[in-house]
Design an enzyme around this catalytic site. Structure first.
Site: not given
Ligand code: PXP
Length: 249
Positions: A8, A11, A51, A53, A57, A78, A109, A159, A198
């Protein structure tokens, strides 16, 4: 089958936006998500995750099309369940869509998508995307109801949200690992491909690898953080090496 790594790169765009959100056409706008995808590919990524959004962002729509056109890896898109995003997905034609919550009403939650509670609004989106040849994943808590709802809605994949697992330590981590284990068993039994994502990092990965039936991990933050020190290609290689040996049982 070996465990796949989806990288991913949102960032990278977060960093670019921090300086250039209002000047995206400037030749100065950096860092480039496309270049990051190239680096991830060179490091052995099995897919690229982005992703776009609703609030834009980080990733922008042109980033998505550029990466789709120029990177020879499966693309995992995503998105929130909105008309706008469905239209973008149909144009982009990613290999996979992972439906994620973006609004407070959609989120459970623990942070996953409430597939059970939002079944009727999610179901048409799942069908539309699948009819266009896109595989659909649901980003859900490791919760029995959500796994079952994902099977009922005929998603291809789930996932499992590993955020609680990643943020738990000691005995609590064991509880969270057991929940992931149970959800993965159930998902596999219901013929869903089981992915996870995540908060995964090199520290918590060994415990995560005790969870059976995992097909792909989606990892972002820690790889981008590590890339500041060793570069993204090396960070992806390092993660891939740490994932070696997973047998899935
Ligand atoms: N999977 C999903 C669905 C996400 O939205 C994200 C980003 O928040 C990730 C995986 C990757 O998470 P991380 O950046 O914490 O590795």
């Amino acid at each position: 089958m070996s465990l796949l790594l989806g990288v991913n790169i949102d960032h990278i765009a977060t960093l670019r936006q921090a300086r250039y959100a209002d000047m995206l056409d400037s030749p100065n706008a950096e860092p480039s998500p496309l270049a990051a995808a190239e680096d991830a590919l060179a490091g052995g990524a099995d897919s690229i995750t982005i992703h776009v959004r609703g609030d834009r962002r980080h990733m922008q729509e042109p980033d998505a099309y550029e990466i789709r056109e120029q990177i020879a890896l499966p693309l995992n898109f995503e998105m929130g369940n909105t008309h706008e995003m469905v239209a973008i997905a149909l144009k982009l034609k990613p290999d996979f869509v992972c439906l994620v919550p973006e609004t407070r009403e959609e989120v459970t939650t623990e942070g996953g998508l409430d597939v059970d509670g939002l079944f009727n609004s999610l179901q048409p989106t799942v069908s539309i995307l699948q009819d266009a040849g896109i595989k659909v994943s649901m980003f859900i808590d490791p919760d029995e109801n959500q796994v079952e709802a994902s099977a009922r809605i005929q998603a291809d994949m789930i996932e499992l949200h590993t955020g609680c697992f990643a943020n738990a330590f000691g005995a609590e981590r064991e509880v969270e690992t057991a929940r992931l284990h149970a959800a993965a068993l159930l998902g596999n039994g219901l013929k869903l491909q089981v992915n996870a994502g995540h908060g995964i990092n090199l520290q918590n990965l060994p415990e995560l690898l005790t969870v059976p039936h995992l097909a792909e991990l989606n990892i972002g933050h820690t790889l981008i953080a590590r890339s500041v020190r060793i570069g993204l290609t090396a960070a992806v290689q390092e993660m891939r090496a740490a994932m070696e040996g997973y047998t899935g049982v």
